[in-house]
Motif scaffolding. Structure first.
Motif, PDB file in Angstrom:
ATOM      1  N   SER A  37     -14.680  -2.895  10.290  1.00  0.00           N
ATOM      2  CA  SER A  37     -13.233  -2.731  10.112  1.00  0.00           C
ATOM      3  C   SER A  37     -12.741  -3.512   8.901  1.00  0.00           C
ATOM      4  CB  SER A  37     -12.491  -3.198  11.369  1.00  0.00           C
ATOM      5  OG  SER A  37     -12.751  -2.352  12.468  1.00  0.00           O
ATOM      6  N   LEU A  38     -13.257  -4.739   8.728  1.00  0.00           N
ATOM      7  CA  LEU A  38     -12.825  -5.568   7.603  1.00  0.00           C
ATOM      8  C   LEU A  38     -13.265  -4.956   6.279  1.00  0.00           C
ATOM      9  CD1 LEU A  38     -11.474  -8.127   6.603  1.00  0.00           C
ATOM     10  CD2 LEU A  38     -13.646  -9.333   6.922  1.00  0.00           C
ATOM     11  N   ALA A  39     -14.478  -4.394   6.247  1.00  0.00           N
ATOM     12  CA  ALA A  39     -14.968  -3.782   5.014  1.00  0.00           C
ATOM     13  C   ALA A  39     -14.075  -2.630   4.578  1.00  0.00           C
ATOM     14  CB  ALA A  39     -16.404  -3.296   5.206  1.00  0.00           C
ATOM     15  N   TYR A  40     -13.559  -1.872   5.534  1.00  0.00           N
ATOM     16  CA  TYR A  40     -12.622  -0.799   5.179  1.00  0.00           C
ATOM     17  C   TYR A  40     -11.244  -1.370   4.847  1.00  0.00           C
ATOM     18  CZ  TYR A  40      -9.249   2.933   5.624  1.00  0.00           C
ATOM     19  OH  TYR A  40      -8.203   3.789   5.389  1.00  0.00           O
ATOM     20  N   TRP A  41     -10.801  -2.357   5.625  1.00  0.00           N
ATOM     21  CA  TRP A  41      -9.470  -2.936   5.438  1.00  0.00           C
ATOM     22  C   TRP A  41      -9.252  -3.417   4.008  1.00  0.00           C
ATOM     23  CZ3 TRP A  41      -4.876  -3.294   7.748  1.00  0.00           C
ATOM     24  CH2 TRP A  41      -3.998  -4.317   7.360  1.00  0.00           C
ATOM     25  N   VAL A  42     -10.222  -4.087   3.436  1.00  0.00           N
ATOM     26  CA  VAL A  42     -10.033  -4.659   2.095  1.00  0.00           C
ATOM     27  C   VAL A  42      -9.977  -3.578   1.024  1.00  0.00           C
ATOM     28  CG1 VAL A  42     -11.091  -6.850   2.740  1.00  0.00           C
ATOM     29  CG2 VAL A  42     -12.521  -5.038   1.773  1.00  0.00           C
ATOM     30  N   ARG A  43     -10.376  -2.361   1.360  1.00  0.00           N
ATOM     31  CA  ARG A  43     -10.295  -1.255   0.396  1.00  0.00           C
ATOM     32  C   ARG A  43      -8.950  -0.540   0.458  1.00  0.00           C
ATOM     33  NH1 ARG A  43     -15.394   2.605   0.996  1.00  0.00           N
ATOM     34  NH2 ARG A  43     -14.302   3.542  -0.783  1.00  0.00           N
ATOM     35  N   ARG A  44      -8.149  -0.827   1.467  1.00  0.00           N
ATOM     36  CA  ARG A  44      -6.863  -0.146   1.614  1.00  0.00           C
ATOM     37  C   ARG A  44      -5.863  -0.645   0.577  1.00  0.00           C
ATOM     38  NH1 ARG A  44      -4.070   0.299   7.124  1.00  0.00           N
ATOM     39  NH2 ARG A  44      -3.846   2.500   6.569  1.00  0.00           N
ATOM     40  N   PRO A  45      -4.933   0.213   0.140  1.00  0.00           N
ATOM     41  CA  PRO A  45      -3.858  -0.260  -0.739  1.00  0.00           C
ATOM     42  C   PRO A  45      -3.043  -1.349  -0.040  1.00  0.00           C
ATOM     43  CG  PRO A  45      -3.943   2.143  -0.677  1.00  0.00           C
ATOM     44  CD  PRO A  45      -4.859   1.666   0.405  1.00  0.00           C
ATOM     45  N   ARG A  46      -2.533  -2.278  -0.830  1.00  0.00           N
ATOM     46  CA  ARG A  46      -1.789  -3.401  -0.250  1.00  0.00           C
ATOM     47  C   ARG A  46      -0.602  -2.916   0.589  1.00  0.00           C
ATOM     48  NH1 ARG A  46      -1.260  -8.817  -0.876  1.00  0.00           N
ATOM     49  NH2 ARG A  46       0.800  -9.744  -0.570  1.00  0.00           N
ATOM     50  N   GLY A  47       0.092  -1.892   0.110  1.00  0.00           N
ATOM     51  CA  GLY A  47       1.226  -1.392   0.868  1.00  0.00           C
ATOM     52  C   GLY A  47       0.830  -0.896   2.249  1.00  0.00           C
ATOM     53  N   SER A  48      -0.320  -0.230   2.344  1.00  0.00           N
ATOM     54  CA  SER A  48      -0.794   0.242   3.643  1.00  0.00           C
ATOM     55  C   SER A  48      -1.182  -0.930   4.536  1.00  0.00           C
ATOM     56  CB  SER A  48      -1.992   1.178   3.452  1.00  0.00           C
ATOM     57  OG  SER A  48      -1.621   2.330   2.729  1.00  0.00           O
ATOM     58  N   GLN A  49      -1.784  -1.954   3.949  1.00  0.00           N
ATOM     59  CA  GLN A  49      -2.126  -3.146   4.720  1.00  0.00           C
ATOM     60  C   GLN A  49      -0.870  -3.798   5.301  1.00  0.00           C
ATOM     61  OE1 GLN A  49      -4.169  -5.483   1.771  1.00  0.00           O
ATOM     62  NE2 GLN A  49      -6.186  -4.762   2.417  1.00  0.00           N
ATOM     63  N   LEU A  50       0.149  -3.968   4.467  1.00  0.00           N
ATOM     64  CA  LEU A  50       1.378  -4.615   4.924  1.00  0.00           C
ATOM     65  C   LEU A  50       2.050  -3.807   6.031  1.00  0.00           C
ATOM     66  CD1 LEU A  50       2.784  -5.723   1.455  1.00  0.00           C
ATOM     67  CD2 LEU A  50       1.923  -7.242   3.261  1.00  0.00           C
ATOM     68  N   SER A  51       2.049  -2.490   5.890  1.00  0.00           N
ATOM     69  CA  SER A  51       2.668  -1.654   6.915  1.00  0.00           C
ATOM     70  C   SER A  51       1.925  -1.768   8.239  1.00  0.00           C
ATOM     71  CB  SER A  51       2.698  -0.191   6.458  1.00  0.00           C
ATOM     72  OG  SER A  51       3.556  -0.025   5.346  1.00  0.00           O
TER      73      SER A  51
END
Length: 241
Positions: free
Chosen positions: A145-159
């Motif tokens: 999950s973390l390996a995918y999470w760090v590839r997400r755009p910052r805006g998607s992470q914040l949401s």
């Protein structure tokens, strides 16, 4: 003025070029996928036998500019046996199965906690193709999950960090205010401060035991090839449409 009702029973699409074949000839015109040959169980080969054709069809959906070709409809069942569907994005497909990410406390997450089985459909309607998967679902390891999470755009992470997925909220303004507050805590939307992986967010893997490929053909005489995993391995068969 009252709008005229849509005539749903009269809505039809001429799959497979609309040319009826003679017996034994198959289709005399390719359908929207551009393939004259009829889908056949013999196309399903490899280990597992669904993966090669799935990757080919996914690649052809990308080449055909199908909108969000990795979008799939996920069906789950809650603790009372009530089904629910929604569209999510597939983020992994390999020998171990189909992977997607969501909030563990979302509707689908709660359903999967109560009944860890699901069905997914890739609806490539523009190519007159579908692929269906059914099987058990398990959470992926947190490292995945973390390996995918760090590839997400910052805006998607914040949401994702701000949202209590599937929980009620009074208004859109409240939602935007909540998201803005989370962004401010981490230095704003353009900050270099890392957004932490939410503890209640991560991936699921569906390990298929049934996989079906569907190819549209004229007169609704569609092609269906199904794989079923049993004690003796995968078994392929043709299904009537």
């Amino acid at each position: 003025m009252v709008d005229q009702p849509v005539d749903l029973p009269d809505m039809r699409v001429g799959y497979g070029g609309g040319i009826p074949p003679n017996i034994g000839e198959g289709d005399r015109a390719a359908g929207a996928d551009g393939i004259r040959e009829n889908l056949d169980p013999s196309w399903l080969r490899g280990d597992p036998p669904w993966l090669e054709l799935f990757r080919v069809w996914l690649g052809e959906a990308v080449d055909a500019r199908i909108a969000e070709p990795n979008a799939m409809v996920v069906a789950t069942v809650d603790e009372n046996g009530h089904p629910s569907t929604r569209t999510v994005l597939c983020k992994g497909a390999d020998e171990s199965g189909i992977v997607f990410f969501t909030g563990y406390d979302s509707d689908k997450g709660r359903h999967l906690a109560a009944n860890p089985h699901a069905a997914v459909t890739f609806p490539w309607i523009g190519l007159e193709r579908q692929v269906h998967f059914r099987g058990a679902v398990t959470p992926v390891p947190v490292e995945e999950s973390l390996a995918y999470w760090v590839r997400r755009p910052r805006g998607s992470q914040l949401s994702a960090l701000a949202s209590e997925q599937s929980q009620p909220i009074d208004s859109r303004i409240d939602l935007e205010t909540k998201a803005a507050a989370v962004a401010d805590e981490l230095g704003g939307p353009d900050s270099d401060t890392a957004v932490p992986l939410p503890p209640r967010w991560g991936g699921y893997r569906l390990a298929p035991t049934v996989v079906e490929f569907w190819q549209g053909r004229a007169n609704r005489l569609h092609n269906r090839a199904r794989l079923t995993l049993g004690t003796d391995g995968w078994q392929a068969e043709r299904l009537q449409p």
